[in-house]
Every structure is written in C-alpha cells, then in structure tokens.
Design a protein around this motif. Structure first.
Motif, mmCIF file in Angstrom:
data_model
loop_
_atom_site.group_PDB
_atom_site.id
_atom_site.type_symbol
_atom_site.label_atom_id
_atom_site.label_comp_id
_atom_site.label_asym_id
_atom_site.label_seq_id
_atom_site.Cartn_x
_atom_site.Cartn_y
_atom_site.Cartn_z
ATOM 1 N N ARG A 135 0.852 -1.191 0.000
ATOM 2 C CA ARG A 135 0.000 0.000 0.000
ATOM 3 C C ARG A 135 0.887 1.240 0.000
ATOM 4 N N ASN A 136 0.301 2.386 -0.421
ATOM 5 C CA ASN A 136 1.051 3.645 -0.444
ATOM 6 C C ASN A 136 1.634 3.987 0.917
ATOM 7 N N VAL A 137 0.814 3.874 1.963
ATOM 8 C CA VAL A 137 1.277 4.257 3.294
ATOM 9 C C VAL A 137 2.442 3.384 3.746
ATOM 10 N N GLU A 138 2.462 2.150 3.291
ATOM 11 C CA GLU A 138 3.563 1.250 3.654
ATOM 12 C C GLU A 138 4.842 1.590 2.887
ATOM 13 N N MET A 139 4.687 2.059 1.644
ATOM 14 C CA MET A 139 5.850 2.554 0.907
ATOM 15 C C MET A 139 6.409 3.811 1.567
ATOM 16 N N LEU A 140 5.529 4.729 1.931
ATOM 17 C CA LEU A 140 5.958 5.982 2.537
ATOM 18 C C LEU A 140 6.705 5.726 3.850
ATOM 19 N N ARG B 206 15.885 -2.716 1.922
ATOM 20 C CA ARG B 206 15.513 -2.644 0.527
ATOM 21 C C ARG B 206 13.991 -2.745 0.477
ATOM 22 N N ILE B 207 13.362 -1.955 -0.379
ATOM 23 C CA ILE B 207 11.899 -1.880 -0.397
ATOM 24 C C ILE B 207 11.363 -2.527 -1.667
ATOM 25 N N LEU B 208 10.465 -3.473 -1.468
ATOM 26 C CA LEU B 208 9.746 -4.137 -2.560
ATOM 27 C C LEU B 208 8.287 -3.720 -2.486
ATOM 28 N N PHE B 209 7.713 -3.344 -3.619
ATOM 29 C CA PHE B 209 6.299 -2.981 -3.662
ATOM 30 C C PHE B 209 5.556 -3.911 -4.595
ATOM 31 N N THR B 210 4.438 -4.453 -4.125
ATOM 32 C CA THR B 210 3.548 -5.242 -4.977
ATOM 33 C C THR B 210 2.363 -4.387 -5.385
ATOM 34 N N SER B 211 2.158 -4.230 -6.686
ATOM 35 C CA SER B 211 1.056 -3.443 -7.231
ATOM 36 C C SER B 211 0.005 -4.366 -7.824
ATOM 37 N N ALA B 212 -1.248 -4.143 -7.423
ATOM 38 C CA ALA B 212 -2.360 -4.896 -7.998
ATOM 39 C C ALA B 212 -3.298 -4.003 -8.794
ATOM 40 N N SER B 213 -3.044 -2.697 -8.792
ATOM 41 C CA SER B 213 -3.972 -1.746 -9.392
ATOM 42 C C SER B 213 -3.946 -1.808 -10.913
ATOM 43 N N GLN B 214 -5.126 -1.697 -11.505
ATOM 44 C CA GLN B 214 -5.246 -1.616 -12.961
ATOM 45 C C GLN B 214 -5.935 -0.306 -13.333
ATOM 46 N N ARG B 215 -5.239 0.773 -13.036
ATOM 47 C CA ARG B 215 -5.705 2.116 -13.385
ATOM 48 C C ARG B 215 -4.494 3.041 -13.342
ATOM 49 N N GLN B 216 -4.641 4.209 -13.916
ATOM 50 C CA GLN B 216 -3.553 5.166 -13.921
ATOM 51 C C GLN B 216 -3.263 5.630 -12.497
ATOM 52 N N HIS B 217 -2.005 5.570 -12.107
ATOM 53 C CA HIS B 217 -1.624 5.982 -10.764
ATOM 54 C C HIS B 217 -1.565 7.499 -10.660
ATOM 55 N N SER B 218 -1.796 8.007 -9.456
ATOM 56 C CA SER B 218 -1.628 9.437 -9.201
ATOM 57 C C SER B 218 -0.146 9.790 -9.243
ATOM 58 N N LYS B 219 0.144 11.069 -9.359
ATOM 59 C CA LYS B 219 1.534 11.514 -9.361
ATOM 60 C C LYS B 219 2.231 11.105 -8.063
ATOM 61 N N TRP B 220 1.487 11.154 -6.960
ATOM 62 C CA TRP B 220 2.052 10.788 -5.667
ATOM 63 C C TRP B 220 2.443 9.313 -5.651
ATOM 64 N N THR B 221 1.542 8.457 -6.121
ATOM 65 C CA THR B 221 1.845 7.021 -6.161
ATOM 66 C C THR B 221 3.006 6.739 -7.099
ATOM 67 N N LYS B 222 3.023 7.398 -8.250
ATOM 68 C CA LYS B 222 4.116 7.184 -9.197
ATOM 69 C C LYS B 222 5.457 7.558 -8.570
ATOM 70 N N TRP B 223 5.471 8.646 -7.803
ATOM 71 C CA TRP B 223 6.724 9.043 -7.157
ATOM 72 C C TRP B 223 7.151 7.992 -6.137
ATOM 73 N N LEU B 224 6.201 7.515 -5.328
ATOM 74 C CA LEU B 224 6.530 6.489 -4.343
ATOM 75 C C LEU B 224 7.085 5.237 -5.027
ATOM 76 N N VAL B 225 6.411 4.798 -6.085
ATOM 77 C CA VAL B 225 6.844 3.586 -6.789
ATOM 78 C C VAL B 225 8.232 3.780 -7.391
ATOM 79 N N SER B 226 8.519 4.992 -7.864
ATOM 80 C CA SER B 226 9.829 5.248 -8.479
ATOM 81 C C SER B 226 10.966 5.131 -7.478
ATOM 82 N N ARG B 227 10.655 5.192 -6.190
ATOM 83 C CA ARG B 227 11.673 5.116 -5.151
ATOM 84 C C ARG B 227 11.898 3.696 -4.643
#
Length: 350
Positions: free
Chosen positions: A74-79, A93-114
C-alpha cells in the motif's frame, strides 16, 4: 529480529484483499525458509509478528550481515519504508507489490519510483507501471480452500438448508464490486428455479451500508428474502465457498481479485466479469467457467442460467476449475517467485 529477513507490513485494520494475501502467504513463505514477519493490526495471532517497538532494531544488521526487505503493498507502507530507509538510514531494501489496474496518481508514481523492486500481480497491472516490474500472480492455499467432504452437512452447520443448490457472491458489498448485479441476476433466475438460493457474503463499510440496505429492501419487496441471503463477513469464508454450486464474480473494477480462484480451488465453477486478472485465472476455452463483459446484467443472466440448469455441466466445470487452480496457481509457487526477488535484494545467490 536478528533472524528476520523480510517485513510484511499491514497498515489497515479492516479485512481486505491485501490482508487476505498476507494471511495466506506468510506461513507458506516461512515454511520455505524465507524468515518473514508481519507488522500491523488486523492479522491473526498465529502469524509471526514484530511489535512496533522493535522498529528501532532495524538499525542493526540481520544474520545475513547486509540488509532486510520491507515488502509494501500500500502507499502508506511505501511511505513509511522510505522514512526508515532514506531518513533514518536503516539498512532496508523496499519491494512494492502493485495490484492496481488504473492510472496511478503523481504521488503514487513518485513512491513507486523510489522502490528497489516492483512486483505486478498480473500482466495487465504491469502495463500501468512506469518502472520495470516482475509479474508474480497470486496463488491459492489448497489446504484452506478445498472441496467439502460432505457439503450437505456443512450447509446445515452454517445454518443453511441442506441439499439446496447455492449461488454465491463474496467480497465487500459495494457498487464497484457489482453486488447489485449479482442480486439482480438472482432476482431474475431464482423464481423459475425453486431448488436454488443465493448467498451474499461480505461486509459493507459505513459509506456503503445504505447501498446494502437498498439491496436488502429490493429483495424483500420481491419476496425473495428467504432465498437471497445476506450473511455478512466471516473469518471462515473457506467453509462458505464449500456450500456453493456456482460462484459469480460480478465486479465492475478489480485490481487482481482472489475470489474466483478461491471458488475454483473449492471445485466451484465461476461466472466472472472481464476485470482484474480474471481472464488469466479462468482457462481460455471456458471449461472452468464463463468470462463475461463487465457491468452487463444480461450477459450475467445468460451465463449463469445454463450452469444452474445443467447439473452434469456444472459438476464437470467444477472439477476442471479445481484441477486448473491446483496446476497453475499454487501459493507455494507464488512464494517461491517472491523468494527469488527477496534473495536478489538481500544480495544472496539465487
């Protein structure tokens, strides 16, 4: 904490698909030697867990001498992980599992990029990510989700009428999940099929209680309150699957969606909308169930009716569904693929 390699946080108290994934996956991961602990509320006490006070111990190196993996979903867990890794300088080291099938918000995209690595739960999900990812589809715990040795006896224990046929729709009760489509389908089909009833299992969160109450009132006015049953949320949902003869997944939108897989592992054929990973869960030739367009009541009625009316076809589809789930979607297979990613992040040889 010295023996811990992976932390699986669950920063949500209410039951959700993510929570269910953690509950099923962590015991299998530990059985495979992956040394995973959970962190957060809403999880059963049988899972290995670390208290929040032990977060300070993440500054110390684990037994492997290098780092640990924080597996966020989840976003809060990435943050939170970014705070630990980048601000407090903990060796993570941070691993993120994404299940979403929609365009991510800019905030989520930034978190995922990290993130240090990203997992997508399906090929469709991967197309919504702007970073490289590894597809690891969810698996199913075939010990927990399995056919009932005596369906009639189980129906009786759960307060249902034994030896009736039941169609089910399980999951959160809300418009997005298509609960109304399932109810409308059953209102169309049940009057001409007196040996069938329907079960809606799941919780309506406060903002969706009015939606649920409207469905109950519609059912009451149709004179079907004793045949379309709203049974609420249950921790033994695997037993409720075992009471069914047909499962309908009517979602209008879904990230991944475990419910068809849970039904299939219980030898129950499925009618599912073409959302989430459903098209990848059912076999392509329709032998395990029927895939229909999303948000299409007529298609749902037309798909469910022949399965309800043909006992032999329904039983065969259930047998096919069970075999397909066991062959292609074992939870051990999911754990092994995640283990390979953990090993890479931990600097181990795979």
């Amino acid at each position: 904490m010295r023996d811990v390699d992976v932390i699986a946080p669950n920063f949500k108290r209410r039951l959700s698909g993510v929570t269910s994934t953690i509950i099923q996956l962590v015991p299998v991961q530990n059985a495979l030697g992956q040394k995973v602990v959970t962190l957060g509320p809403g999880l059963p006490a049988i899972l290995p867990a670390m208290p929040y006070r032990d977060l300070v111990r993440l500054w110390s190196l684990p037994h492997n001498g290098t780092r640990r993996v924080w597996h966020a979903r989840r976003n809060v867990e990435m943050l939170f992980a970014l705070l630990l890794r980048d601000v407090l300088r903990m060796p993570l080291r941070i691993l993120f599992t994404s299940a979403s099938q929609r365009q991510h918000s800019k905030w989520t995209k930034w978190l995922v990029s990290r993130m240090d690595a990203v997992v997508a739960t399906s090929a469709k999900t991967a197309t919504y990510l702007d970073v490289p990812s590894t597809v690891v589809m969810h698996g199913i715990d075939a010990e927990r989700f399995s056919p009932a040795p005596d369906k009639a006896a189980l129906q009786g224990r759960l307060g249902l009428e034994p030896n009736r046929r039941y169609a089910g729709c399980f999951g959160r009760v809300r418009h997005q999940k298509g609960t109304d489509l399932f109810v409308d389908t059953m209102m169309r089909l049940l009057p001409d099929r007196p040996d069938w009833s329907a079960i809606v299992a799941g919780r309506a969160t406060p903002q969706h209680v009015e939606f649920e109450n409207a469905l109950k009132e519609k059912v009451r006015q149709a004179g079907l309150a004793d045949r379309i049953l709203f049974v609420g949320e249950h921790t033994n949902i695997n037993d409720w699957y075992r009471t069914l003869d047909l499962f309908i997944a009517p979602q209008r939108w879904e990230g991944f969606g475990l419910t068809p897989l849970e039904a299939m592992a219980t030898a129950v054929p499925v009618v599912a909308t073409d959302v989430g990973a459903f098209s990848q869960l059912l076999d392509s030739d329709g032998e395990t169930g029927i895939l229909i367009p999303a948000d299409n009541l007529e298609a749902m009625v037309e798909a469910a009716a022949p399965l309800m009316d043909d006992d032999a076809r329904r039983r065969q589809a259930g047998e096919n569904a069970l075999r397909h789930a066991l062959e292609h979607f074992s939870i051990a297979g999911e754990a092994e693929k995640l283990g390979a990613i953990y090993a890479r992040l931990l600097g181990k040889k795979v």
